[in-house]
Design a protein around this motif. Structure first.
Motif, PDB file in Angstrom:
ATOM      1  N   VAL A 137       0.849  -1.188   0.000  1.00 17.31           N
ATOM      2  CA  VAL A 137       0.000   0.000   0.000  1.00 17.31           C
ATOM      3  C   VAL A 137       0.884   1.238   0.000  1.00 17.31           C
ATOM      4  O   VAL A 137       2.005   1.221   0.506  1.00 17.31           O
ATOM      5  N   ARG A 138       0.359   2.294  -0.600  1.00 16.99           N
ATOM      6  CA  ARG A 138       0.961   3.621  -0.500  1.00 16.99           C
ATOM      7  C   ARG A 138      -0.129   4.562  -0.006  1.00 16.99           C
ATOM      8  O   ARG A 138      -1.282   4.468  -0.429  1.00 16.99           O
ATOM      9  N   VAL A 139       0.244   5.459   0.881  1.00 25.69           N
ATOM     10  CA  VAL A 139      -0.732   6.303   1.564  1.00 25.69           C
ATOM     11  C   VAL A 139      -0.339   7.771   1.409  1.00 25.69           C
ATOM     12  O   VAL A 139       0.845   8.110   1.389  1.00 25.69           O
ATOM     13  N   THR A 197       3.431   7.940   0.165  1.00 25.66           N
ATOM     14  CA  THR A 197       4.520   7.308   0.900  1.00 25.66           C
ATOM     15  C   THR A 197       5.222   6.291   0.014  1.00 25.66           C
ATOM     16  O   THR A 197       4.755   5.946  -1.073  1.00 25.66           O
ATOM     17  N   LYS A 198       6.312   5.778   0.507  1.00 22.64           N
ATOM     18  CA  LYS A 198       6.946   4.627  -0.125  1.00 22.64           C
ATOM     19  C   LYS A 198       5.990   3.429   0.014  1.00 22.64           C
ATOM     20  O   LYS A 198       5.054   3.454   0.827  1.00 22.64           O
ATOM     21  N   PRO A 199       6.191   2.352  -0.741  1.00 22.79           N
ATOM     22  CA  PRO A 199       5.331   1.174  -0.576  1.00 22.79           C
ATOM     23  C   PRO A 199       5.565   0.490   0.773  1.00 22.79           C
ATOM     24  O   PRO A 199       6.702   0.336   1.212  1.00 22.79           O
ATOM     25  N   TYR A 200       4.490   0.129   1.422  1.00 19.13           N
ATOM     26  CA  TYR A 200       4.531  -0.696   2.636  1.00 19.13           C
ATOM     27  C   TYR A 200       3.934  -2.061   2.277  1.00 19.13           C
ATOM     28  O   TYR A 200       2.789  -2.130   1.818  1.00 19.13           O
ATOM     29  N   TYR A 201       4.717  -3.116   2.497  1.00 15.46           N
ATOM     30  CA  TYR A 201       4.302  -4.453   2.059  1.00 15.46           C
ATOM     31  C   TYR A 201       3.679  -5.246   3.201  1.00 15.46           C
ATOM     32  O   TYR A 201       4.046  -5.096   4.369  1.00 15.46           O
TER      33      TYR A 201
END
Length: 329
Positions: A210-212, A229-233
């Motif tokens: 996700v990116r927020v 944001t950067k990608p959060y996996y």
């Protein structure tokens, strides 16, 4: 007889001449300039300022860096002067802009501050009564701030919830969901502290990201947004790990994990601890014959788990299976 005709002719000539004199006299009287007093002449030369100020001077809409003003025009104005300044600062140094004969105007290139706007009706030589509007705060979020971290919870097929940290209360949140190959699966909304994603695109056995970013709803429907944001996996745990044995070997099978680059198989003699890596495979199955350097022993119970691995930008992400046990024959 001839004498009488001559007299009549002379009389007609006199009448005609007299009529011409009357016309000439009237023409001269009409063309004669009227007397004008000095006061009347000065009054005609002075162009009066518009006597009626504008009314209904309001802010129609605002965005992150602009304000649209509108007003009811003055009936005796031919143009308008607009000035504005930051609230709390002197207005004496502000220049007036001639914006033409109109009833609305958009002021651009503003900052997120409080401004005061003033408008004056004018004609070619004079300005009328200035009308000052109410102090207006140009709407918009402060310079975009990026959420400091994302924490996932309640991960399961079709559902994911996340907590957002570091996003100011004035923001809402926008979330983009991607698969492990960075394909966009959907866009969702939340508040400043988190969001819940409920979507069938979240399958069992898979890696996702996700990116927020923060968003702010402007007056008039415009939306200002921060940076993504950067990608959060995150991953959905491996489901349905199947275990069996044959010829002194443990046979393991599981569903393929979307995005996984390889799988690590670990073994232990204890259900909750002591797991050691025994194999790394690329397919969704493995055959295990040893525990360390020793062959699997008959009538002994062994515990297995499988970990799917994904490496992105130097960071390794994992998805674990439940632990299964096999009692060797």
């Amino acid at each position: 007889m001839q004498k009488k005709k001559l007299c009549n002719h002379i009389l007609a000539v006199h009448i005609t001449f007299g009529f011409l004199l009357v016309i000439l006299a009237c023409s001269m009287a009409f063309l004669k300039p009227a007397r004008v007093s000095a006061a009347d002449l000065l009054d005609n030369l002075i162009v009066k300022a518009p006597e009626k100020p504008v009314t209904n001077f309001i802010v129609q809409s605002s965005t992150l860096d602009s304000v649209t003003l509108s007003w009811t025009p003055s009936s005796d104005a031919s143009t308008y002067y607009l000035s504005y300044w930051e609230s709390g600062k002197p207005s004496t140094l502000v220049e007036k802009d001639d914006i033409g004969n109109r009833s609305d105007y958009k002021v651009t290139n503003l900052n997120q501050k409080k401004y005061i706007f003033q408008i004056q009706a004018a004609n070619k030589l004079r300005t009328g009564i200035p009308v000052k509007g109410k102090a207006v705060i140009v709407e918009g979020a402060p310079d975009a701030e990026e959420p400091s971290s994302i924490v996932f919870s309640r991960l399961k097929p079709g559902y994911c919830s996340l907590y957002i940290e570091g996003l100011a209360d004035i923001y809402k949140s926008q979330i983009r969901l991607f698969d492990a190959s960075d394909n966009l699966l959907g866009t969702y909304g939340g508040n400043s502290t988190g969001a819940a994603i409920q979507d069938s695109c979240i399958k069992s056995n898979g890696f996702y990201a996700v990116r927020v970013r923060g968003s702010y709803d402007q007056t008039g429907g415009t939306q200002s947004c921060g940076d993504w944001t950067k990608p959060y996996y995150f991953s959905i745990p491996i489901r349905a790990l199947k275990a069996s044995q044959k010829n002194g070997r443990a046979l393991l099978k599981w569903g393929r994990v979307q995005g996984a680059q390889n799988y690590t198989v670990s073994i232990s003699k204890n259900a909750s601890s002591g797991f050691k890596k025994t194999a790394t495979v690329k397919n969704a199955s493995a055959t295990i014959a040893k525990f360390g350097s020793t062959k699997l022993k008959s009538k002994k119970t062994y515990y297995f788990k499988v970990t799917a691995n994904l490496t992105k930008n130097g960071t390794v992400y994992t998805a674990d299976s439940p632990v299964v046990k096999i009692k060797m024959k």
